[in-house]
Design a protein around this motif. Structure first.
Motif, PDB file in Angstrom:
ATOM      1  N   THR A 141     -21.888  31.945 -53.450  1.00 53.72           N
ATOM      2  CA  THR A 141     -23.036  31.035 -53.562  1.00 53.72           C
ATOM      3  C   THR A 141     -23.259  30.215 -52.298  1.00 53.72           C
ATOM      4  N   GLY A 142     -22.498  30.479 -51.265  1.00 55.23           N
ATOM      5  CA  GLY A 142     -22.633  29.708 -50.032  1.00 55.23           C
ATOM      6  C   GLY A 142     -21.600  30.154 -49.018  1.00 55.23           C
ATOM      7  N   ASN A 143     -21.548  29.462 -47.873  1.00 57.23           N
ATOM      8  CA  ASN A 143     -20.646  29.850 -46.790  1.00 57.23           C
ATOM      9  C   ASN A 143     -19.183  29.782 -47.207  1.00 57.23           C
ATOM     10  N   LEU A 144     -18.786  28.738 -47.937  1.00 56.86           N
ATOM     11  CA  LEU A 144     -17.392  28.574 -48.340  1.00 56.86           C
ATOM     12  C   LEU A 144     -16.950  29.717 -49.243  1.00 56.86           C
TER      13      LEU A 144
ATOM     14  N   GLY B 242     -13.441  25.996 -39.966  1.00 53.49           N
ATOM     15  CA  GLY B 242     -14.025  24.677 -39.807  1.00 53.49           C
ATOM     16  C   GLY B 242     -13.887  23.724 -40.972  1.00 53.49           C
ATOM     17  N   TYR B 243     -13.324  24.160 -42.100  1.00 50.41           N
ATOM     18  CA  TYR B 243     -13.249  23.289 -43.279  1.00 50.41           C
ATOM     19  C   TYR B 243     -12.017  22.378 -43.156  1.00 50.41           C
ATOM     20  N   PHE B 244     -12.139  21.397 -42.282  1.00 48.84           N
ATOM     21  CA  PHE B 244     -11.023  20.541 -41.907  1.00 48.84           C
ATOM     22  C   PHE B 244     -10.467  19.757 -43.095  1.00 48.84           C
ATOM     23  N   TYR B 245     -11.324  19.288 -43.981  1.00 47.11           N
ATOM     24  CA  TYR B 245     -10.882  18.409 -45.063  1.00 47.11           C
ATOM     25  C   TYR B 245     -10.622  19.162 -46.373  1.00 47.11           C
ATOM     26  N   PHE B 246     -10.658  20.489 -46.337  1.00 51.35           N
ATOM     27  CA  PHE B 246     -10.336  21.231 -47.547  1.00 51.35           C
ATOM     28  C   PHE B 246      -8.823  21.165 -47.789  1.00 51.35           C
ATOM     29  N   SER B 247      -8.429  21.366 -49.060  1.00 45.72           N
ATOM     30  CA  SER B 247      -7.021  21.299 -49.444  1.00 45.72           C
ATOM     31  C   SER B 247      -6.747  22.341 -50.527  1.00 45.72           C
ATOM     32  N   PRO B 248      -5.525  22.900 -50.574  1.00 44.01           N
ATOM     33  CA  PRO B 248      -5.186  23.835 -51.651  1.00 44.01           C
ATOM     34  C   PRO B 248      -5.385  23.227 -53.040  1.00 44.01           C
ATOM     35  N   ASP B 249      -5.288  21.897 -53.137  1.00 39.52           N
ATOM     36  CA  ASP B 249      -5.448  21.240 -54.441  1.00 39.52           C
ATOM     37  C   ASP B 249      -6.871  21.358 -54.980  1.00 39.52           C
ATOM     38  N   TYR B 250      -7.815  21.725 -54.111  1.00 40.24           N
ATOM     39  CA  TYR B 250      -9.201  21.859 -54.564  1.00 40.24           C
ATOM     40  C   TYR B 250      -9.472  23.242 -55.170  1.00 40.24           C
ATOM     41  N   LEU B 251      -8.454  24.069 -55.223  1.00 45.08           N
ATOM     42  CA  LEU B 251      -8.570  25.390 -55.840  1.00 45.08           C
ATOM     43  C   LEU B 251      -7.837  25.395 -57.174  1.00 45.08           C
ATOM     44  N   ILE B 252      -8.380  26.084 -58.128  1.00 47.86           N
ATOM     45  CA  ILE B 252      -7.734  26.236 -59.415  1.00 47.86           C
ATOM     46  C   ILE B 252      -7.686  27.720 -59.768  1.00 47.86           C
ATOM     47  N   LEU B 253      -6.531  28.176 -60.251  1.00 47.83           N
ATOM     48  CA  LEU B 253      -6.376  29.549 -60.698  1.00 47.83           C
ATOM     49  C   LEU B 253      -6.244  29.531 -62.217  1.00 47.83           C
ATOM     50  N   GLN B 254      -7.291  29.945 -62.897  1.00 47.63           N
ATOM     51  CA  GLN B 254      -7.317  29.950 -64.363  1.00 47.63           C
ATOM     52  C   GLN B 254      -6.701  31.248 -64.874  1.00 47.63           C
ATOM     53  N   VAL B 255      -5.743  31.109 -65.784  1.00 49.08           N
ATOM     54  CA  VAL B 255      -5.025  32.267 -66.307  1.00 49.08           C
ATOM     55  C   VAL B 255      -5.361  32.440 -67.786  1.00 49.08           C
ATOM     56  N   ASP B 256      -5.869  33.597 -68.128  1.00 49.80           N
ATOM     57  CA  ASP B 256      -6.217  33.921 -69.513  1.00 49.80           C
ATOM     58  C   ASP B 256      -5.189  34.915 -70.047  1.00 49.80           C
ATOM     59  N   SER B 257      -4.357  34.429 -70.970  1.00 53.87           N
ATOM     60  CA  SER B 257      -3.295  35.280 -71.528  1.00 53.87           C
ATOM     61  C   SER B 257      -3.616  35.756 -72.940  1.00 53.87           C
TER      62      SER B 257
ATOM     63  N   LYS C 199     -17.749  21.446 -46.389  1.00 56.25           N
ATOM     64  CA  LYS C 199     -18.621  21.749 -45.260  1.00 56.25           C
ATOM     65  C   LYS C 199     -17.774  21.895 -43.995  1.00 56.25           C
ATOM     66  N   PRO C 200     -18.157  22.814 -43.092  1.00 57.24           N
ATOM     67  CA  PRO C 200     -17.397  23.017 -41.854  1.00 57.24           C
ATOM     68  C   PRO C 200     -17.722  21.933 -40.829  1.00 57.24           C
ATOM     69  N   TYR C 201     -16.754  21.670 -39.943  1.00 58.40           N
ATOM     70  CA  TYR C 201     -16.906  20.621 -38.926  1.00 58.40           C
ATOM     71  C   TYR C 201     -16.819  21.228 -37.523  1.00 58.40           C
ATOM     72  N   THR C 202     -17.521  20.599 -36.609  1.00 60.02           N
ATOM     73  CA  THR C 202     -17.463  20.981 -35.195  1.00 60.02           C
ATOM     74  C   THR C 202     -16.870  19.833 -34.389  1.00 60.02           C
ATOM     75  N   ILE C 203     -16.378  20.161 -33.187  1.00 64.50           N
ATOM     76  CA  ILE C 203     -15.767  19.171 -32.302  1.00 64.50           C
ATOM     77  C   ILE C 203     -16.849  18.561 -31.409  1.00 64.50           C
TER      78      ILE C 203
ATOM     79  N   GLU D  82     -17.649  23.507 -30.456  1.00 61.76           N
ATOM     80  CA  GLU D  82     -17.168  24.655 -31.218  1.00 61.76           C
ATOM     81  C   GLU D  82     -16.669  24.221 -32.588  1.00 61.76           C
ATOM     82  N   THR D  83     -16.616  25.166 -33.511  1.00 62.97           N
ATOM     83  CA  THR D  83     -16.154  24.887 -34.865  1.00 62.97           C
ATOM     84  C   THR D  83     -14.647  24.668 -34.870  1.00 62.97           C
ATOM     85  N   TYR D  84     -14.222  23.681 -35.625  1.00 64.57           N
ATOM     86  CA  TYR D  84     -12.791  23.421 -35.752  1.00 64.57           C
ATOM     87  C   TYR D  84     -12.100  24.650 -36.333  1.00 64.57           C
TER      88      TYR D  84
END
Length: 765
Positions: A167-170, A209-224, A247-251, A303-305
């Motif tokens: 749905t977008g660049n990310l 370039g997604y400098f402020y992204f973190s693994p905590d912003y991802l969720i893995l949903q498991v359907d058992s 959003k991506p960041y540039t220097i 340039e993009t980070y």
């Protein structure tokens, strides 16, 4: 004193009788905790994969841990009990009880319900989603243990993996790299894999370039709930992810503070910066030339980070060896309202001058082995380009404490000047390096005096120009395209001692001639020893050296047929050496170390053998320790028993070492070792029968020695004492070379001829 005698007597008795008990020291109602036992699916016939390992892991996760024991005896607990309750919060009894001893671990400390939850959680994380754990305790004769029963059920596998819709660049980046996913259909459910998958996706986004992204912003949903012990995994970005993270960041601006300190912070920020390329340099002291930062900072304005440039920039600044503190700060412009970052780099230089003193074990290119003291004066940033000048003086020694050469000493004195440029300097070419490690161009001048017990002296003058670079954390290269070595011997040919030495060591006369060594050399080193968490570590060294190849085309031959430069013999040879070492941890306290060292030298043109400073030797503290230094070989040749000075050398070397290293107590370590090897001449020397190398006979001509040693390993230095004796002597007639049946420690004559004591600094390999 009576108390100490009582403790010593008690510990001795406990070491003899394993049934010595601590339970008599317990108060009424107390029971000693002996540990946990885990039973996995005890009422079913089915076995699970890696059941023993899972059982061991589960037992290790239970708390508390029982008292430490050795061979079933809890010595620390014994000491704690015997020390008794100290009357004062200091003194010997208090130290013995609180520092050496260990308080009893009681059954009342065991939290069964808590451990049930911990073990169940672990099993679920491994894919046993229907696991159940129940625990109970068993007490008998004031001793107790906890018993946990785990019913695992069937381990679940991955049926399908879905990533967020594009749905977008990310989300496009996430889907673009999904073929690199750690999650695979058919693999077992594993929580650690899910965690690492989030980190992988975060790395991909950071590279874009997604400098402020973190693994905590991802969720893995498991359907058992789909049945058949299968799960569907849905990877999603959380709806609560902040806007700054998606959003991506540039220097925008790159600000560098090359001589930063907290005290000067406010002053530096008020300075008008020097603008150089994309950098704003704040430095009123003009500490470094601006072009230095072209090789240190990989970011460019606009340039993009990306994380790769971030890490490489930091690593380069750290590995340069010019700064005591390196810090990079990324600051959003207008408080996240746009997608731009300012980069501030704060660099605190090391002191310009420093003096260091070291004591080390040595194994130099001239094969002088033993110990060395060294003092070095270092001057940094010599020409404002982060250059480094090292001027050092060192002295090394080698001595034999027993055997035929007892009391014979050798020493070396060395002076070196080395200038290092943190870049490649290649005529007519500007190579680029994109690794995290700084390439170096090194020029050096050195002088060494090698004195062999006043019989002769060798003066070695050496100049080199070359390059050193790291391909990765594990691989290092050194190339010296220009290496000039002049060796001048200082000896009195009429000296009876020297003439006698020539008789005892045929071939030495040629080795002591004045010689020019002009050529090139290349060394490659691989080592993963810095990864201490590995169970198996490796070290490999490979070296190639040539001399006289090019110069031999232009230099005329002398009357003796050899090439000469300034009336000094120009040696022509090719020399190859490899050194492979393996360090295997049998357990945290025991390491099995092995080494294979091979060397081959080929002299040609007017040269009949390698020069003395490039020859191979056998015997000594870092080599085959059951034979005195340089006394072994070549081949089956034996130095005359009347010789008081051995200096045997060869063109070929084979050496194998195996050593078991184990911790005794504190910083004291023990070792048991076996060494094998020998040297040979490429061509037989008629004055030394048996000295020539024949491939089919090489194994049968190996010397073998064994022994034990002690090491004081204080991390910053290692002092080593090894005692060794030969068990195979290659110079004896065939069929009689194994001498195990002659070992007699009670015989003074045998000890005098065979028992060798070596003292060294540092490990032998």
């Amino acid at each position: 004193m009576k108390k100490l005698i009582k403790i010593g007597t008690f510990l001795l008795a406990c070491s003899i009788f394993a049934n010595c008990s601590n339970t008599r020291f317990l108060k009424p109602g107390q029971n000693l905790y002996m540990g946990a036992e885990v039973k996995i699916n005890p009422d079913t016939a089915g076995k699970i994969t890696n059941e023993k390992q899972i059982k061991k892991t589960l037992e290790a996760k239970t708390r508390p841990r029982p008292n430490k024991s050795f061979l079933g005896l809890r010595f620390k607990l014994y000491i704690y009990n015997l020390a008794g309750e100290p009357k004062k919060p200091k003194g010997f009894r208090h130290w013995l009880r609180t520092k050496v001893g260990e308080a009893p671990v009681l059954m009342s400390q065991v939290k069964v319900r808590y451990n049930n939850d911990v073990l169940k959680s672990y099993l679920i994380s491994q894919g046993y989603l229907q696991a159940e754990v129940t625990g109970d305790t068993l007490v008998k004769r004031k001793r107790g243990k906890a018993i946990y029963t785990a019913i695992t059920g069937t381990r679940y596998k991955i049926n399908r993996i879905s990533f967020p819709p594009d749905t977008g660049n990310l989300t496009y980046i996430i889907n673009q790299n999904k073929d690199k996913s750690l999650l695979k259909v058919g693999n077992f459910y594993d929580l650690d894999t899910y965690i690492n998958e989030r980190i992988r996706i975060d790395n991909d986004l950071k590279e874009n370039g997604y400098f402020y992204f973190s693994p905590d912003y991802l969720i893995l949903q498991v359907d058992s709930t789909i049945g058949k012990n299968l799960v569907n995994v849905n990877v999603r970005v959380k709806n609560t992810t902040p806007e700054a993270a998606i959003k991506p960041y540039t220097i925008e601006r790159i600000n560098i503070f090359p001589s930063y300190s907290i005290r000067r912070d406010s002053l530096l920020r008020k300075l008008k910066p020097l603008q150089y390329n994309d950098f704003n340099i704040y430095d009123n002291r003009n500490t470094y030339k601006p072009r230095v930062f072209d090789r240190l900072v990989f970011f460019k304005k606009g340039e993009t980070y990306n994380r790769r440039d971030h890490n490489q920039s930091l690593n380069r600044m750290v590995n340069l060896g010019a700064f005591q503190d390196v810090r990079a700060e990324f600051i959003p412009i207008d408080s996240f309202k746009n997608n731009q970052l300012d980069l501030n780099i704060y660099l605190t230089p090391l002191k310009k001058n420093s003096l260091t003193f070291s004591v080390t074990g040595t194994n130099k290119s001239n094969n002088f082995v033993g110990s060395e003291v060294k003092i070095t004066q270092t001057t940094r940033n010599l020409f404002r380009g982060a250059e480094q000048l090292d001027i050092s003086a060192s002295g090394g020694f080698e001595t034999q404490y027993s055997g035929q050469s007892s009391g014979i000493n050798s020493y070396s004195l060395t002076g070196t000047a080395k200038l290092t440029f943190p870049r490649f300097i290649v005529p007519f070419y500007k190579p680029k390096s994109t690794t995290a490690f700084i390439p170096k161009t090194i020029t050096s001048l050195s002088y060494q005096l090698l004195n062999r017990d006043t019989v002769y002296k060798l003066n070695s003058f050496k100049a080199e120009y070359g390059y050193n670079w790291r391909e990765s954390l594990f691989k290092e290269h050194t190339l010296n395209p220009a290496s000039i070595n002049l060796v001048v011997s200082n000896k009195d040919e009429n000296d009876p001692a020297l003439q006698n030495l020539y008789l005892q060591n045929p071939g030495l006369k040629y080795s002591l001639q004045n010689q020019f060594i002009i050529g090139s050399n290349y060394n490659f080193t691989y080592s993963n020893q810095m990864q201490e968490q590995r169970r198996h570590n490796l070290y490999f060294f490979g070296g190639l050296e040539t001399s006289g190849n090019l110069w031999g085309l232009f230099v005329n031959k002398g009357s003796t047929g050899d090439h000469r430069l300034f009336n000094i013999s120009l040696t022509q040879f090719v020399r190859v050496e490899t050194d492979l070492r393996s360090y295997y941890k049998l357990n945290p306290r025991v390491i099995w170390a092995n080494r294979l060292n091979l060397g081959y030298g080929y002299a040609y043109g007017g040269s009949t053998s390698l020069p003395f400073v490039r020859q191979f030797f056998a015997g000594g503290s870092n080599d085959i320790r059951a034979f005195r230094a340089r006394s072994l070989g070549p081949g089956t040749y034996q130095v005359p028993t009347t010789s008081v000075f051995a200096d045997q050398s060869g063109d070929i070397k084979m050496m194998l070492n195996s050593e078991l290293r184990f911790k005794l107590v504190s910083i004291l370590y023990g070792a048991a070792f076996v060494d094998a090897g020998n040297i040979w001449l490429r061509k037989e020397d008629s004055t030394r029968p048996g000295s020539g190398f024949k491939l089919g006979n090489a194994i049968d001509e190996l010397a073998v020695g064994t022994g034990v040693g002690l090491r004081v390993d204080a991390t910053i230095f290692v002092i080593r004492l090894d005692g060794a004796f030969p068990i195979r002597k290659p110079y004896l007639p065939e069929g009689q070379r194994w001498v195990l049946n002659q070992i007699d420690f009670g015989s003074g004559a045998w000890r005098k001829d065979n028992l060798i004591l070596n003292i060294g600094i540092g490990y032998p390999f």
